[in-house]
Design a protein around this motif. Structure first.
Motif, PDB file in Angstrom:
ATOM      1  N   SER A 183     -86.365  25.688  13.644  1.00 11.21           N
ATOM      2  CA  SER A 183     -85.862  26.892  12.993  1.00 11.21           C
ATOM      3  C   SER A 183     -86.338  28.082  13.814  1.00 11.21           C
ATOM      4  O   SER A 183     -87.375  28.040  14.466  1.00 11.21           O
ATOM      5  CB  SER A 183     -86.372  26.978  11.562  1.00 11.21           C
ATOM      6  OG  SER A 183     -87.771  26.864  11.562  1.00 11.21           O
ATOM      7  N   GLU A 184     -85.522  29.135  13.767  1.00  9.99           N
ATOM      8  CA  GLU A 184     -85.856  30.280  14.593  1.00  9.99           C
ATOM      9  C   GLU A 184     -87.066  31.008  14.020  1.00  9.99           C
ATOM     10  O   GLU A 184     -87.030  31.508  12.912  1.00  9.99           O
ATOM     11  CB  GLU A 184     -84.657  31.215  14.689  1.00  9.99           C
ATOM     12  CG  GLU A 184     -83.614  30.672  15.642  1.00  9.99           C
ATOM     13  CD  GLU A 184     -82.357  31.504  15.644  1.00  9.99           C
ATOM     14  OE1 GLU A 184     -82.464  32.711  15.419  1.00  9.99           O
ATOM     15  OE2 GLU A 184     -81.289  30.912  15.860  1.00  9.99           O
ATOM     16  N   SER A 211     -67.966  25.740  14.864  1.00  6.86           N
ATOM     17  CA  SER A 211     -66.879  25.137  14.092  1.00  6.86           C
ATOM     18  C   SER A 211     -66.822  23.632  14.337  1.00  6.86           C
ATOM     19  O   SER A 211     -66.455  22.869  13.439  1.00  6.86           O
ATOM     20  CB  SER A 211     -65.550  25.782  14.481  1.00  6.86           C
ATOM     21  OG  SER A 211     -65.245  25.504  15.824  1.00  6.86           O
ATOM     22  N   GLN A 212     -67.222  23.204  15.556  1.00  9.29           N
ATOM     23  CA  GLN A 212     -67.233  21.774  15.845  1.00  9.29           C
ATOM     24  C   GLN A 212     -68.327  21.059  15.055  1.00  9.29           C
ATOM     25  O   GLN A 212     -68.126  19.972  14.525  1.00  9.29           O
ATOM     26  CB  GLN A 212     -67.459  21.555  17.341  1.00  9.29           C
ATOM     27  CG  GLN A 212     -66.292  21.989  18.186  1.00  9.29           C
ATOM     28  CD  GLN A 212     -65.169  20.975  18.128  1.00  9.29           C
ATOM     29  OE1 GLN A 212     -65.352  19.804  18.415  1.00  9.29           O
ATOM     30  NE2 GLN A 212     -64.007  21.408  17.692  1.00  9.29           N
ATOM     31  N   HIS A 257     -69.588  22.110  12.234  1.00 16.26           N
ATOM     32  CA  HIS A 257     -69.198  22.136  10.823  1.00 16.26           C
ATOM     33  C   HIS A 257     -68.177  21.051  10.515  1.00 16.26           C
ATOM     34  O   HIS A 257     -68.206  20.445   9.447  1.00 16.26           O
ATOM     35  CB  HIS A 257     -68.648  23.509  10.460  1.00 16.26           C
ATOM     36  CG  HIS A 257     -69.700  24.577  10.462  1.00 16.26           C
ATOM     37  ND1 HIS A 257     -69.413  25.914  10.441  1.00 16.26           N
ATOM     38  CD2 HIS A 257     -71.051  24.491  10.491  1.00 16.26           C
ATOM     39  CE1 HIS A 257     -70.540  26.607  10.457  1.00 16.26           C
ATOM     40  NE2 HIS A 257     -71.548  25.761  10.502  1.00 16.26           N
ATOM     41  N   ALA A 288     -67.942  18.154  11.788  1.00 19.28           N
ATOM     42  CA  ALA A 288     -68.610  16.861  11.627  1.00 19.28           C
ATOM     43  C   ALA A 288     -69.459  16.830  10.362  1.00 19.28           C
ATOM     44  O   ALA A 288     -69.413  15.871   9.591  1.00 19.28           O
ATOM     45  CB  ALA A 288     -69.473  16.575  12.853  1.00 19.28           C
ATOM     46  N   TYR A 289     -70.202  17.917  10.119  1.00 21.65           N
ATOM     47  CA  TYR A 289     -70.975  17.967   8.871  1.00 21.65           C
ATOM     48  C   TYR A 289     -70.050  17.839   7.663  1.00 21.65           C
ATOM     49  O   TYR A 289     -70.386  17.208   6.666  1.00 21.65           O
ATOM     50  CB  TYR A 289     -71.748  19.290   8.776  1.00 21.65           C
ATOM     51  CG  TYR A 289     -73.037  19.317   9.560  1.00 21.65           C
ATOM     52  CD1 TYR A 289     -74.050  18.409   9.283  1.00 21.65           C
ATOM     53  CD2 TYR A 289     -73.241  20.256  10.557  1.00 21.65           C
ATOM     54  CE1 TYR A 289     -75.238  18.440  10.001  1.00 21.65           C
ATOM     55  CE2 TYR A 289     -74.421  20.303  11.284  1.00 21.65           C
ATOM     56  CZ  TYR A 289     -75.420  19.379  10.998  1.00 21.65           C
ATOM     57  OH  TYR A 289     -76.581  19.410  11.700  1.00 21.65           O
ATOM     58  N   ALA A 298     -71.401  13.842   8.273  1.00 19.34           N
ATOM     59  CA  ALA A 298     -72.214  13.346   9.379  1.00 19.34           C
ATOM     60  C   ALA A 298     -73.658  13.822   9.191  1.00 19.34           C
ATOM     61  O   ALA A 298     -73.893  14.894   8.635  1.00 19.34           O
ATOM     62  CB  ALA A 298     -71.671  13.853  10.711  1.00 19.34           C
ATOM     63  N   THR A 299     -74.603  13.011   9.656  1.00 14.32           N
ATOM     64  CA  THR A 299     -76.002  13.432   9.622  1.00 14.32           C
ATOM     65  C   THR A 299     -76.286  14.289  10.856  1.00 14.32           C
ATOM     66  O   THR A 299     -75.465  14.350  11.773  1.00 14.32           O
ATOM     67  CB  THR A 299     -76.939  12.210   9.654  1.00 14.32           C
ATOM     68  OG1 THR A 299     -76.676  11.500  10.868  1.00 14.32           O
ATOM     69  CG2 THR A 299     -76.689  11.291   8.475  1.00 14.32           C
ATOM     70  N   GLU A 340     -75.898  12.309  13.947  1.00 10.55           N
ATOM     71  CA  GLU A 340     -74.514  11.992  14.294  1.00 10.55           C
ATOM     72  C   GLU A 340     -73.789  13.213  14.859  1.00 10.55           C
ATOM     73  O   GLU A 340     -72.976  13.100  15.767  1.00 10.55           O
ATOM     74  CB  GLU A 340     -73.766  11.456  13.066  1.00 10.55           C
ATOM     75  CG  GLU A 340     -74.141  10.021  12.754  1.00 10.55           C
ATOM     76  CD  GLU A 340     -73.713   9.574  11.363  1.00 10.55           C
ATOM     77  OE1 GLU A 340     -73.523   8.367  11.176  1.00 10.55           O
ATOM     78  OE2 GLU A 340     -73.587  10.422  10.456  1.00 10.55           O
ATOM     79  N   VAL A 341     -74.094  14.378  14.305  1.00  3.53           N
ATOM     80  CA  VAL A 341     -73.474  15.601  14.813  1.00  3.53           C
ATOM     81  C   VAL A 341     -73.884  15.810  16.269  1.00  3.53           C
ATOM     82  O   VAL A 341     -73.064  16.124  17.132  1.00  3.53           O
ATOM     83  CB  VAL A 341     -73.864  16.819  13.951  1.00  3.53           C
ATOM     84  CG1 VAL A 341     -73.370  18.106  14.597  1.00  3.53           C
ATOM     85  CG2 VAL A 341     -73.287  16.683  12.559  1.00  3.53           C
ATOM     86  N   VAL A 388     -70.812  15.189  18.642  1.00  2.00           N
ATOM     87  CA  VAL A 388     -70.164  16.481  18.847  1.00  2.00           C
ATOM     88  C   VAL A 388     -70.904  17.323  19.891  1.00  2.00           C
ATOM     89  O   VAL A 388     -70.332  17.745  20.883  1.00  2.00           O
ATOM     90  CB  VAL A 388     -70.072  17.261  17.512  1.00  2.00           C
ATOM     91  CG1 VAL A 388     -69.510  18.650  17.756  1.00  2.00           C
ATOM     92  CG2 VAL A 388     -69.212  16.496  16.526  1.00  2.00           C
TER      93      VAL A 388
END
Lengths: 294, 305
Positions: free
Chosen positions: B118-119, B188-189, B191, B193-194, B198-199, B202-203, B207
């Motif tokens: 996290s940032e 967007s890519q 998202h 998959a989510y 997708a976990t 997997e993302v 992706v």
């Protein structure tokens, strides 16, 4: 027209030919204190998604005032409102896509089939398998048409009879006839409207219960938009559809229920689409719908 | 009615006499820019031409397949046969090991920083440090390699110690390049998959990494071609200047091309300048081949689908 609450008791004009067991005869005057028209969620319709005092914060800023709403099974519920009113925020809180924003925080409950999706025991990944999503801009993967549709099925382990399932999803998304002979081609070579229907096929392929759509036609031309609209009405036979749109005519055309958010992230009115568009309880909603602001 | 008024009414382009002057300034500017561009190209062409001229006739099959010799005549065509073979093989092994470590560590660090961490202040601190490390002189990495790998881990002046040192050297660049490639993958890519359940893993697997791969590979290969020409860190870890056999194991001693070339260049016999030039031609060929691979990979993945 907010003073004219008695109009609620007269049957509203049903714009949909499909018989929906709409029942909005309960007196409105008893419950219009907070959210006008909340009463006409009809008894006898099964509720799939229910928000109870659901608020969303981005850091210290409140993006959504406490929302109370019951979204019925196998209908199209439209969410309308001006820009920045929290409609997408609400939509994304349903399948916990807001989790991905570090500063986002949720208060209250959001029940999916009577389970609070923000409860300890709920895995957001499992939730998103049950609640699919279609986004504003078509976002196919840079893979073949077939692999795009198959993606959800594969990761969810539903990959028996993959070919049949892909075909079925493409048929339900009204895309099969256009792509059946080029399933191996890149999804990126399709038109924008086709890409968006492909994204719908990808979302429905693993057979979720609910489909969330975030302005799915806003990036498309009028012909593609009308195809998507037809498709959404079709999908509501099998799925509960919740759609955010900035286009009020679109909401009026395709939805059964409408939620109106106004500035400040407040759900101002919820009810049957026909009634909201013809006879809203809230003066601000009427002003918004008739184009006086927003 | 004066003449001036008549002119201004009849000439629609009145008041544009400044254009000539501005256009001259523009031409001077273009000339300066073109000259700047030429400096780099001319320098490279002169260098390559000089090296090719010096090495003409010296780069033979024997040069690639024989070990070095003390006698300049051995390198000549018709001589006993001598060349760069052990150093060439040493450099290739060295770069292969470095590539392995760099890809695993570099991509791993980049994925963690971009997709998981996290940032916060810690991430910002780590990222600032990585950026700073990219500017540290290579001899410092050599010292670090000497202290950690050669001494503390007791790897000796081995191929493995050399590869680990070079890994440290290029790791910051590879991490930054990979981070940029990962950051360029549109949300967007992810998202998409989510959205179908997708976990995180997997993302990333399906992706993020496939989309970022061309950028990661080009960054990595370009860094590796910097590493293959590095001499200073190898001197520090104690690589052999000249060896007669290629390295037989990761823990064995090794010679690398830059050091072998340096060794030839410092020979008193002037004939060795040709041998050194021949070595440079071999090194540059390997380097250009690696860069060509990077270009090919980028092009191939960008046109595919």
């Amino acid at each position: 027209m907010s003073d004219d609450t008695s109009m609620n008791e007269t049957p509203t004009i049903e714009t949909h030919t499909e018989a929906k067991s709409t029942d909005d005869r309960s007196p409105a005057s008893e419950a219009d204190a907070d959210v006008a028209g909340m009463d006409d969620q009809s008894i006898g319709e099964e509720t799939v998604i229910e928000a109870r005092d659901l608020s969303v914060f981005y850091g210290d800023e409140r993006a959504l005032q406490p929302v109370n709403v019951e979204i019925p099974d196998r209908q199209v519920t439209a969410i309308i409102g001006p820009s920045g009113c929290g409609k997408s925020t609400f939509l994304r809180s349903i399948n916990r896509m807001n989790d991905m924003i570090d500063v986002a925080r949720v208060d209250g409950e959001l029940l999916f089939r009577d389970t609070n999706v923000y409860g300890e025991a709920v895995d957001p990944v499992a939730l998103r398998r049950a609640i699919g999503m279609v986004f504003q801009k078509p976002n196919p993967f840079p893979k073949s048409i077939y692999d795009n549709v198959a993606y959800g099925l594969r990761i969810q382990g539903k990959d028996d009879d993959l070919d049949e399932q892909v075909e079925s999803a493409l048929r339900r998304a009204a895309l099969w006839d256009e792509v059946s002979d080029r399933l191996g081609e890149s999804a990126l070579d399709m038109s924008g409207g086709q890409q968006q229907r492909l994204c719908i096929a990808r979302a429905i392929a693993p057979d979720p219960e609910v489909i969330l759509m975030d302005e799915p036609a806003s990036a498309l031309d009028p012909v593609a938009t009308s195809q998507i609209e037809d498709l959404i009405e079709e999908l509501a036979r099998d799925y509960t559809v919740v759609i955010v749109t900035h286009n009020m005519q679109q909401a009026a055309r395709i939805s059964d229920k409408t939620m109106v958010f106004l500035t400040g992230g407040e759900l101002v009115e919820f009810g049957d689409t026909s009634r909201i568009f013809e006879n809203p309880d809230n003066q601000r909603v009427e002003d918004y719908i008739t184009g006086k602001f927003g | 009615m004066s003449d001036a008024e008549v002119v201004s009414e009849s000439d629609p382009f009145a008041g544009t006499s400044d254009l000539d002057r501005k256009r001259t300034i523009g031409r001077i500017f273009v000339g300066l820019c073109a000259a700047s561009a030429l400096v780099g190209i001319v320098a490279l062409v002169v260098l390559i031409a000089d090296v090719l001229y010096q090495s003409w006739g010296w780069v033979t099959w024997e040069f690639l397949t024989y070990p070095p010799s003390q006698f300049a005549e051995s390198y000549l065509p018709g001589g006993r046969g001598a060349g760069i073979y052990p150093a060439l093989v040493g450099s290739i092994f060295l770069i292969a090991l470095t590539a392995l470590f760099t890809i695993v560590l570099g991509v791993g660090a980049a994925v963690y920083l971009e997709e998981y961490a996290s940032e916060g202040r810690l991430t910002a601190f780590i990222e600032a440090n990585i950026a700073n490390l990219a500017g540290v002189p290579s001899i410092v990495y050599g010292l670090l390699g000497l202290a950690i790998f050669v001494r503390a881990m007791q790897l000796g002046s081995s191929l493995l110690a050399g590869a680990l040192t070079l890994t440290l050297l290029i790791l910051p660049i590879v991490i930054v390049a990979s981070q940029e490639a990962i950051r360029a993958v549109p949300d967007s890519q992810r998202h998409a998959a989510y959205g179908v359940g997708a976990t995180d893993w997997e993302v990333i697997r399906d992706v993020v990494l496939p989309s970022a791969l061309p950028g990661i590979m080009t960054g990595t290969i370009l860094s590796l071609s910097r590493a293959i020409g590095e001499t200073a860190p190898l001197i520090m870890v104690g690589a052999a200047t000249s060896m007669f056999v290629p390295p037989d194991s990761p823990l064995g001693p090794f010679a690398a091309m830059p050091m072998q070339i340096f060794d030839w260049a410092t020979m008193p016999d002037a004939t060795f300048q040709h041998v050194a030039a021949a070595g440079i031609v071999v090194l540059l060929t390997v380097l250009l081949a690696m860069n060509a691979t990077a270009v090919y990979i980028r092009h191939r993945f960008e046109t595919e689908l």
